[in-house]
Design an enzyme around this catalytic site. Structure first.
Site, PDB file in Angstrom:
ATOM      1  CG  ASP A  33     -26.398  52.820 156.038  1.00 32.28           C
ATOM      2  OD1 ASP A  33     -25.336  52.244 156.314  1.00 32.28           O
ATOM      3  OD2 ASP A  33     -27.464  52.215 155.757  1.00 32.28           O
ATOM      4  CG  ASP A  35     -24.892  47.373 152.882  1.00 31.96           C
ATOM      5  OD1 ASP A  35     -24.327  47.740 151.837  1.00 31.96           O
ATOM      6  OD2 ASP A  35     -24.416  46.497 153.633  1.00 31.96           O
TER       7      ASP A  35
END
Length: 313
Positions: A33, A35
């Site tokens: 991922d 953020d």
């Protein structure tokens, strides 16, 4: 059999033969991922905060209330353009977001020292991710980045589109099912490049990172950030969710690297491990189990053969 059918059959035979000639590579994959995983903040909200506090719109309120986040950010970008916030300031803001401690080092170590294949699957957008990776000399570490495509148009306005549209996965947003993306990438690597992954590490923090780890195998690793939604959800519902992957809970990139380096599975090089010639190229595909990957390939070949058999004379 018609000449078209005959030529198609020859093409299929050649394709099957070429697949058999390609030596299968066995590698390791880490999917990240972005953020709150690689970077310490939410890239969307950091840029949104460039707007004066009093600037908003009825459409923005409507979109955020209806969980249409990508469309909401599109409206935020329109307002930023309306307020004459220049492209350069947006890019500078993204470059200034700090890493989650240790992640730059972790990514470089996995890509360059341990010969992992690395990808990003994120609900941010391509402009933000590419800008940050370039600023931190990480762009060449990733095989592919799967996110919402974005670009600055001729007027200087940032325009974003959904990565895809889906309604099947209830664990994911309508614009991005990370589990589907991960599966498709692994299958494509197997079918197109004869690369099969002995272990897949998925590294994330949020609720939208639950879907991909539920598709992992027992030999894979779900790496959840300590104290964040992904870890809490997995621990609270582990038996109900039937998580097969081994769970690693991390606090920083340094911590995650230490845990990975201590794994017995990573003490010896993977068979056929070599620098990936496709590093830096984009892809799309997946495959949870080795057996499932092989079965997908067999079905594709069988379907093509059956299609030739049913061709009209």
């Amino acid at each position: 059999m018609s000449s078209n059918s005959s030529s198609d059959a020859v093409a299929v035979a050649k394709a099957v033969a070429s697949c058999r000639l390609v030596k299968q590579q066995r590698r390791r994959l880490a999917a990240f991922d972005f953020d709150h995983t690689i970077v310490s903040q939410n890239t969307d909200t950091v840029v949104r905060d460039l707007l004066p506090t009093e600037v908003t719109s009825a459409r923005a309120h409507e979109l955020v209330e209806n969980d249409c986040w990508t469309e909401y950010m599109g409206e935020v970008f329109r307002l930023l353009h309306e307020q004459q916030v220049p492209e350069a300031r947006i890019r500078d803001t993204i470059r200034g977001i700090p890493e989650v401690p240790g992640f730059v080092r972790l990514i470089k170590h996995l890509a360059k020292r341990m010969q992992f294949d690395l990808i990003i699957i994120s609900d941010s957008n391509s402009v933000f991710i590419e800008e940050w990776l370039r600023a931190h000399n990480l762009a060449d570490c990733f095989l592919a980045v799967f996110t919402n495509p974005a670009e600055f148009d001729a007027t200087g306005r940032l325009v974003v589109r959904a990565h895809h549209q889906q309604s099947d996965c209830k664990l994911s947003a309508s614009n991005l099912c990370k589990g589907r993306v991960l599966e498709h990438f692994v299958i494509e690597q197997d079918l197109r490049r004869s690369i099969r992954y002995d272990h897949v590490f998925y590294v994330g923090d949020g609720n939208n990172d639950i879907c991909p780890v539920l598709r992992q195998r027992a030999c894979d690793f779900a790496c959840a950030r300590s104290g964040f939604a992904m870890e809490k959800h997995l621990l609270r519902n582990r038996s109900k969710l039937k998580l097969r992957a081994q769970l690693l809970v991390w606090k920083s990139g340094f911590d995650l690297m230490d845990q990975m380096l201590a794994l017995p599975q990573l003490q010896t090089p993977a068979p056929n491990l070599s620098p990936n010639p496709n590093l830096g190229a984009a892809g799309d595909g997946n495959g949870p189990e080795d057996g499932q990957q092989a079965e997908m390939a067999r079905r594709a070949s069988a379907a093509a053969t059956a299609g030739q058999a049913k061709s009209p004379n």
